[in-house]
Scaffold this motif. Structure first.
Motif, PDB file in Angstrom:
ATOM      1  N   PRO A 101      73.839  48.236 169.993  1.00  0.00           N
ATOM      2  CA  PRO A 101      72.942  47.103 169.734  1.00  0.00           C
ATOM      3  C   PRO A 101      73.545  45.788 170.210  1.00  0.00           C
ATOM      4  N   ALA A 102      72.662  44.826 170.504  1.00  0.00           N
ATOM      5  CA  ALA A 102      73.120  43.531 171.013  1.00  0.00           C
ATOM      6  C   ALA A 102      73.657  42.688 169.872  1.00  0.00           C
ATOM      7  N   GLN A 103      74.679  41.875 170.148  1.00  0.00           N
ATOM      8  CA  GLN A 103      75.216  40.962 169.143  1.00  0.00           C
ATOM      9  C   GLN A 103      74.286  39.777 168.961  1.00  0.00           C
ATOM     10  N   ALA A 104      74.292  39.232 167.771  1.00  0.00           N
ATOM     11  CA  ALA A 104      73.477  38.015 167.541  1.00  0.00           C
ATOM     12  C   ALA A 104      74.156  36.844 168.235  1.00  0.00           C
ATOM     13  N   PRO A 105      73.387  35.980 168.891  1.00  0.00           N
ATOM     14  CA  PRO A 105      74.016  34.857 169.597  1.00  0.00           C
ATOM     15  C   PRO A 105      74.569  33.824 168.625  1.00  0.00           C
ATOM     16  N   ILE A 106      75.726  33.227 168.981  1.00  0.00           N
ATOM     17  CA  ILE A 106      76.370  32.213 168.136  1.00  0.00           C
ATOM     18  C   ILE A 106      75.953  30.854 168.655  1.00  0.00           C
ATOM     19  N   THR A 107      75.328  30.052 167.794  1.00  0.00           N
ATOM     20  CA  THR A 107      74.842  28.746 168.230  1.00  0.00           C
ATOM     21  C   THR A 107      75.589  27.633 167.506  1.00  0.00           C
ATOM     22  N   GLN A 108      75.352  26.417 167.927  1.00  0.00           N
ATOM     23  CA  GLN A 108      75.976  25.282 167.239  1.00  0.00           C
ATOM     24  C   GLN A 108      75.452  25.142 165.829  1.00  0.00           C
ATOM     25  N   GLU A 109      74.246  25.632 165.575  1.00  0.00           N
ATOM     26  CA  GLU A 109      73.687  25.541 164.225  1.00  0.00           C
ATOM     27  C   GLU A 109      74.450  26.418 163.250  1.00  0.00           C
ATOM     28  N   ASP A 110      74.977  27.568 163.725  1.00  0.00           N
ATOM     29  CA  ASP A 110      75.724  28.444 162.814  1.00  0.00           C
ATOM     30  C   ASP A 110      77.037  27.822 162.408  1.00  0.00           C
ATOM     31  N   LYS A 111      77.621  27.018 163.317  1.00  0.00           N
ATOM     32  CA  LYS A 111      78.933  26.452 163.029  1.00  0.00           C
ATOM     33  C   LYS A 111      78.796  25.073 162.400  1.00  0.00           C
ATOM     34  N   ARG A 112      77.640  24.795 161.850  1.00  0.00           N
ATOM     35  CA  ARG A 112      77.406  23.443 161.335  1.00  0.00           C
ATOM     36  C   ARG A 112      78.344  23.130 160.187  1.00  0.00           C
ATOM     37  N   GLU A 113      78.806  21.881 160.152  1.00  0.00           N
ATOM     38  CA  GLU A 113      79.752  21.465 159.112  1.00  0.00           C
ATOM     39  C   GLU A 113      79.100  21.527 157.748  1.00  0.00           C
ATOM     40  N   LYS A 114      79.925  21.846 156.754  1.00  0.00           N
ATOM     41  CA  LYS A 114      79.404  21.961 155.401  1.00  0.00           C
ATOM     42  C   LYS A 114      78.980  20.581 154.909  1.00  0.00           C
ATOM     43  N   ASP A 115      77.765  20.486 154.402  1.00  0.00           N
ATOM     44  CA  ASP A 115      77.211  19.195 154.009  1.00  0.00           C
ATOM     45  C   ASP A 115      76.704  19.279 152.592  1.00  0.00           C
ATOM     46  N   ASP A 116      77.071  18.271 151.769  1.00  0.00           N
ATOM     47  CA  ASP A 116      76.596  18.273 150.382  1.00  0.00           C
ATOM     48  C   ASP A 116      75.137  17.893 150.275  1.00  0.00           C
ATOM     49  N   ALA A 117      74.626  17.177 151.303  1.00  0.00           N
ATOM     50  CA  ALA A 117      73.281  16.630 151.186  1.00  0.00           C
ATOM     51  C   ALA A 117      72.206  17.678 151.456  1.00  0.00           C
ATOM     52  N   ILE A 118      72.601  18.885 151.849  1.00  0.00           N
ATOM     53  CA  ILE A 118      71.605  19.937 152.071  1.00  0.00           C
ATOM     54  C   ILE A 118      70.997  20.311 150.731  1.00  0.00           C
ATOM     55  N   VAL A 119      69.675  20.404 150.697  1.00  0.00           N
ATOM     56  CA  VAL A 119      68.962  20.584 149.430  1.00  0.00           C
ATOM     57  C   VAL A 119      69.180  21.995 148.916  1.00  0.00           C
ATOM     58  N   LYS A 120      69.664  22.092 147.687  1.00  0.00           N
ATOM     59  CA  LYS A 120      69.884  23.403 147.063  1.00  0.00           C
ATOM     60  C   LYS A 120      68.979  23.534 145.858  1.00  0.00           C
ATOM     61  N   ASP A 121      69.014  24.738 145.244  1.00  0.00           N
ATOM     62  CA  ASP A 121      68.094  25.004 144.132  1.00  0.00           C
ATOM     63  C   ASP A 121      68.339  24.095 142.955  1.00  0.00           C
ATOM     64  N   GLU A 122      69.602  23.623 142.795  1.00  0.00           N
ATOM     65  CA  GLU A 122      69.908  22.795 141.624  1.00  0.00           C
ATOM     66  C   GLU A 122      69.266  21.427 141.740  1.00  0.00           C
ATOM     67  N   HIS A 123      69.093  20.935 142.979  1.00  0.00           N
ATOM     68  CA  HIS A 123      68.608  19.560 143.140  1.00  0.00           C
ATOM     69  C   HIS A 123      67.096  19.481 143.112  1.00  0.00           C
ATOM     70  N   VAL A 124      66.400  20.640 143.181  1.00  0.00           N
ATOM     71  CA  VAL A 124      64.965  20.596 143.444  1.00  0.00           C
ATOM     72  C   VAL A 124      64.207  19.879 142.338  1.00  0.00           C
ATOM     73  N   GLU A 125      64.641  20.086 141.076  1.00  0.00           N
ATOM     74  CA  GLU A 125      63.908  19.436 139.970  1.00  0.00           C
ATOM     75  C   GLU A 125      63.997  17.923 140.054  1.00  0.00           C
ATOM     76  N   GLU A 126      65.219  17.440 140.304  1.00  0.00           N
ATOM     77  CA  GLU A 126      65.389  15.983 140.383  1.00  0.00           C
ATOM     78  C   GLU A 126      64.584  15.395 141.521  1.00  0.00           C
ATOM     79  N   ILE A 127      64.560  16.110 142.645  1.00  0.00           N
ATOM     80  CA  ILE A 127      63.852  15.574 143.804  1.00  0.00           C
ATOM     81  C   ILE A 127      62.353  15.541 143.532  1.00  0.00           C
ATOM     82  N   LYS A 128      61.850  16.575 142.863  1.00  0.00           N
ATOM     83  CA  LYS A 128      60.403  16.594 142.565  1.00  0.00           C
ATOM     84  C   LYS A 128      60.024  15.422 141.684  1.00  0.00           C
ATOM     85  N   GLU A 129      60.874  15.147 140.682  1.00  0.00           N
ATOM     86  CA  GLU A 129      60.559  14.020 139.793  1.00  0.00           C
ATOM     87  C   GLU A 129      60.638  12.709 140.548  1.00  0.00           C
TER      88      GLU A 129
END
Lengths: 339, 432
Positions: free
Chosen positions: A80-108
């Motif tokens: 089988p073919a390997q999945a291509p590696i893109t710059q998006e996969d190596k993206r730096e870890k960012d705290d501002a990415i919306v996670k499940d914990e923040h969703v309530e605060e953002i909705k309010e």
């Protein structure tokens, strides 16, 4: 990039048939073996510069063909073919990415937002489009040919929009006029070298202003096999907005289009965000074969936006506060994205 | 070190930036309910905080436990531009300033509050157990004193405590220069003057946005102060010398949004921009042309606070991050924490950086100490055939012999050691 119907070349530029030149169309290419004599030559030992270059060119060509053959053999064997590696996969870890914990605060927070009034009411938006003021000449320049074409396409794409020439009014005066006449958004298209270069988007009455840089704008003249626009309200697709800033920009764009799309019109506007670039495309689609497959045809302008700044409150460069302002020192690495 | 952060939609969070954890969360979100002021209720202790909202409410909280103590309401408190509170004996004084120049001082007793709290607890115990406990709300009847400052527009108000219960009030606004009042006598003590006309003979525009009194936090000098304007200028005044500012400096292109005195020197100041730049400027060092700037902020700097030890600077900005910097060192932040709201104000407790330990951390550390002790008891095993270890082995042997003289145990071990050492000694003599 979404594919257009058919091949990507216009019809007058297609390759001529092979039979017209007297070649056999069913010819098979020669198999290259690893033991061919050209690959055994050690190119470093040749002292003649020109001969060396010839040999290296031929060797590289053969190596490419070998690589392709090996890959085809592997697919035949079932590897089988390997999945291509893109710059998006190596993206730096960012705290501002919306996670499940923040969703309530953002909705309010979005309930008491600047856009909350618009989304709770049933009034459709009213958009005003103008051109920019030239500070060097201290007057409003007449827009060039490509910008006029681009604005004409925008007027067809965005429903309930109108164009006014910029005579001698400052932006702050324009904002006051618009508030009295119940406009909801303003778009100001700036140009450079007679081509559209920048855009300012203001949400009224109290909303944020965003400034963009437009990198490519292609009007429908350069799109092959294009369709004509219609007056039905379009459907919106917002793709790949991950961080909090991205959510805010998506909300701002969706405040320009009316909230209830008319699906009988079969019209779609997509905004795809990738690596801090926003791609704007406008299509017409048609289902066939009992909803099993779709055909699309492109309409209208192709634009790519890049966000430069987000300012709280209406347009005020002297005393305004910025929620996000792009500077070069924030680009620490090639894997860091903000939206 | 704990930081108390106030957000743009009404939430107040108590965080530990080193461990990246939120300890408590207080308040509710609401429309236009941004936290404008966060101060200690009693400046000498750190047990209670005052919170001033944009809608005009004032609330008191305990940051140690996250509970609300009580809240104040008054229908005419709108557009507050300054807040100050302190304890005097059993009473609490609160000074607020209006948008149009009305300064009001409220006073209420704390003993009555304690009685009210006890009564309310008894009443609620009688009621159902599921009822939510509501905090006390006190309605302010009327202010004890109020006087108008005489300015049409007020943007900022700051209060200084000179000791001996003497307070001074500084006020500034758009189109109005700075004035300093004495709170008891309600009279003007100092009136500032504008900068001389520029080279085109035009008057420079006036809009004072912020005031600080310079000096270390323990020894504030009420004679030196500094103001920032909306036209990106900082002005340095000395009360004893003259009414006009002594020096003025304009930095950058964007308005200033925050200002604080630096703890290092009497004439240094930290300034924050609306774009995200922060500078440290010294009024005396006129030869140095490079500014010291702090990096990696992408939204406007709304508030700057300094840790009482004088080493760390904490900024809160509209790009939803709270960052901790070193006052002198690398210009990049030490810690940065993402909080979901746009940050408006902050307060720092005076604990050190590594001092807080929760209960869970204590258990882990005890276990670690026990493990560390065990391997140290074993002696390291030496390679006896290495010629480098010869000296050590001989010393060990001597130590063993001395031990033997005192103790009479472990004869078997000694015999083995003697035999091995004997072999090695023979080898050495052969080589020589």
């Amino acid at each position: 990039m979404p594919p257009s119907n058919g091949s990507s070349r216009p019809s007058f530029m297609k390759k001529s048939d092979a039979t017209a030149r007297g070649r056999n169309p069913n010819r098979k290419p020669n198999l290259v073996k690893e033991s061919s004599h050209l690959l055994k030559i050690d190119s470093k030992s040749i002292e003649n510069k020109h001969k060396k270059r010839e040999v290296i060119k031929k060797q590289e060509k053969l190596k490419k063909i070998l690589k392709n053959q090996a890959r085809k053999q592997r697919r035949k064997d079932g590897v089988p073919a390997q999945a291509p590696i893109t710059q998006e996969d190596k993206r730096e870890k960012d705290d501002a990415i919306v996670k499940d914990e923040h969703v309530e605060e953002i909705k309010e927070e979005e309930e008491y937002d600047e856009f909350a009034e618009y989304f709770k009411s049933d009034v459709p938006p009213k958009v005003l489009i103008t051109t920019a003021w030239d500070a060097m000449l201290n007057k409003a320049k007449v827009p060039g040919r490509t910008t006029r074409w681009f604005i004409k396409e925008l007027l067809e794409c965005v429903p309930n929009s109108s164009f006014f020439t910029r005579r001698k009014y400052y932006l702050k005066q324009i904002i006051e006029f618009c508030k009295k006449k119940d406009f909801t958004d303003i778009l100001v298209v700036g140009e450079r070298n007679s081509k559209p270069y920048s855009m300012i988007m203001i949400h009224l009455p109290d909303g944020p202003t965003a400034t963009f840089r437009l990198s490519t704008t292609r009007t429908s003249k350069y799109i092959s096999n294009r369709a004509k626009s219609s007056t039905y309200y379009p459907e919106l697709i917002l793709n790949n907005f991950t961080t909090r800033l991205g959510y805010r920009m998506a909300r701002m764009f969706s405040a320009i289009f009316p909230q209830k799309p008319e699906f009988t019109g079969r019209r779609v506007v997509t905004l795809h965000c990738q690596r801090d670039f926003l791609f704007f495309r406008h299509h017409r689609y048609e289902f066939e074969d009992h909803l099993k497959s779709v055909r699309i045809q492109e309409i209208g302008p192709q634009v790519t936006f890049r966000l430069k700044s987000l300012q709280l409150g209406t347009f005020d460069t002297q005393f305004g506060e910025y929620e996000w302002f792009h500077r070069k020192e924030l680009d620490t690495s090639r894997r860091r994205f903000f939206m | 070190m704990r930081v108390i952060c106030g957000g743009d939609s009404g939430l107040i969070k108590v965080i530990d930036p080193q461990r990246q954890s939120v300890l408590f969360q207080m308040g509710e979100q609401g429309k236009d309910r941004s936290v404008e002021f966060l101060k200690w209720a009693n400046p000498s202790s750190e047990a209670e905080i005052v919170v001033g909202y944009k809608t005009g409410e004032i609330e008191f909280y305990f940051p140690g436990t996250g509970q609300q103590r009580f809240s104040l309401t008054r229908s005419e408190l709108t557009n507050i531009q300054g807040l100050y509170s302190e304890n005097r004996g059993n009473n609490r004084n609160i000074i607020t300033c209006n948008d149009e120049g009305l300064v009001e001082i409220f006073q209420f007793g704390l003993n009555n509050l304690a009685e009210q709290e006890e009564q309310s607890e008894e009443e609620e115990a009688e009621k159902e157990a599921d009822a939510i406990k509501k905090p006390n709300t006190i309605k302010l009847k009327s202010s004890v004193t109020s006087f108008s400052v005489g300015l049409a527009n007020v943007s900022v108000m700051e209060v200084v405590n000179l000791g001996n219960n003497k307070l001074e009030l500084a006020v500034g606004g758009k189109g109005n220069l700075m004035k300093i009042f004495d709170v008891e006598t309600q009279k003007v003590v100092y009136r500032a003057k504008n900068v001389p006309h520029d080279y085109l003979n035009l008057e420079s525009p006036i809009w004072d946005n912020g005031i600080t009194f310079l000096g270390k936090p323990d020894q504030i000098n009420a004679n030196l102060f500094c103001t920032r304007t909306a036209y990106h200028q900082i002005r340095f005044h000395d009360r004893r010398a003259k009414r006009a500012p002594i020096t003025q400096r304009s930095i950058g292109d964007c308005t200033f949004t925050s200002l604080i005195a630096s703890p290092k020197c009497d004439k240094e100041v930290l300034v924050g921009n609306a774009i995200g730049k922060m500078f440290r400027y010294n009024f005396e060092n006129l030869q140095k042309k490079t500014l010291y700037s702090y990096k990696m902020m992408s939204g406007s700097v709304r508030d700057i606070q300094i840790h009482p030890s004088g080493e760390h600077v904490i900024t809160s900005s509209t790009d939803r991050y709270v960052r901790v910097y070193d006052l002198e060192g690398s210009k990049k932040p030490l810690h940065s924490m993402y909080l979901v709201q746009r940050q408006n104000c902050s307060l720092v407790t005076s604990e050190g950086m590594n001092e807080i330990e929760s209960d869970e951390d204590d258990d882990d550390q005890d276990e670690k100490d026990e493990k560390v002790q065990e391997p140290e008891e074993e002696e390291p095993v030496l390679d006896k055939k290495d010629p480098k270890n010869q000296v050590w082995i001989k010393l060990k042997k001597k130590a063993h012999e001395e031990k033997l003289d005192s103790d009479d145990e472990g004869d078997d071990d000694d015999d083995d050691d003697d035999e091995d050492d004997g072999d090695l000694d023979d080898d050495e003599s052969d080589d020589d």
